[in-house]
Design a protein around this motif. Structure first.
Motif, short mmCIF file in Angstrom:
data_model
loop_
_atom_site.label_atom_id
_atom_site.label_comp_id
_atom_site.label_asym_id
_atom_site.label_seq_id
_atom_site.Cartn_x
_atom_site.Cartn_y
_atom_site.Cartn_z
N PRO A 1 -17.18 21.95 0.84
CA PRO A 1 -16.08 22.56 0.09
C PRO A 1 -15.14 21.51 -0.51
O PRO A 1 -14.94 20.43 0.05
N TYR A 2 -14.56 21.86 -1.64
CA TYR A 2 -13.68 20.94 -2.37
C TYR A 2 -12.49 20.51 -1.53
O TYR A 2 -12.08 19.35 -1.57
N GLU A 3 -11.92 21.43 -0.75
CA GLU A 3 -10.74 21.10 0.05
C GLU A 3 -11.05 20.02 1.07
O GLU A 3 -10.23 19.13 1.31
N ILE A 4 -12.23 20.07 1.67
CA ILE A 4 -12.60 19.05 2.65
C ILE A 4 -12.83 17.71 1.97
O ILE A 4 -12.42 16.66 2.47
N LYS A 5 -13.47 17.73 0.79
CA LYS A 5 -13.67 16.48 0.04
C LYS A 5 -12.34 15.85 -0.32
O LYS A 5 -12.15 14.64 -0.18
N LEU A 6 -11.41 16.66 -0.81
CA LEU A 6 -10.10 16.16 -1.23
C LEU A 6 -9.32 15.60 -0.04
O LEU A 6 -8.74 14.51 -0.12
N THR A 7 -9.34 16.32 1.08
CA THR A 7 -8.63 15.86 2.28
C THR A 7 -9.20 14.53 2.77
O THR A 7 -8.45 13.61 3.12
N ARG B 1 -10.82 12.27 1.00
CA ARG B 1 -10.49 11.22 0.03
C ARG B 1 -9.05 10.76 0.20
O ARG B 1 -8.76 9.56 0.20
#
Length: 81
Positions: free
Chosen positions: A25-31, A33
């Motif tokens: 999920p995008y939220e996990i990738k962003l967190t 990073r």
């Protein structure tokens, strides 16, 4: 009216089997990073501070001026009113 019949024929697939990957999920990738960016920023800043302190102790003015210019990029946000 006559009923129509539908006939399906299944043919076995003889090719290479592909495995589908589950997307993160995008939220996990962003967190992840943002966390890695903050960790790298803090480590680089501490390392640069150690080099600055070392140059002060050695009395190397040229090295201090060079490191000072780099260090200003790390603290520019705290200097703005």
């Amino acid at each position: 009216m006559k009923k129509e019949k539908v006939i399906f024929r299944y043919h076995p697939y003889n090719g290479k089997v592909l495995q589908a990957r589950r997307e993160i999920p995008y939220e996990i990738k962003l967190t992840a990073r943002l966390l890695l960016d903050e960790l790298c920023f803090n480590w680089n800043k501490e390392h640069l501070e150690a080099q600055l302190n070392s140059s002060i102790e050695k009395g190397n003015k040229e090295e201090f001026e060079q490191l000072r210019k780099v260090y200003l990029d790390y603290i520019w946000e705290s200097n703005t009113p």
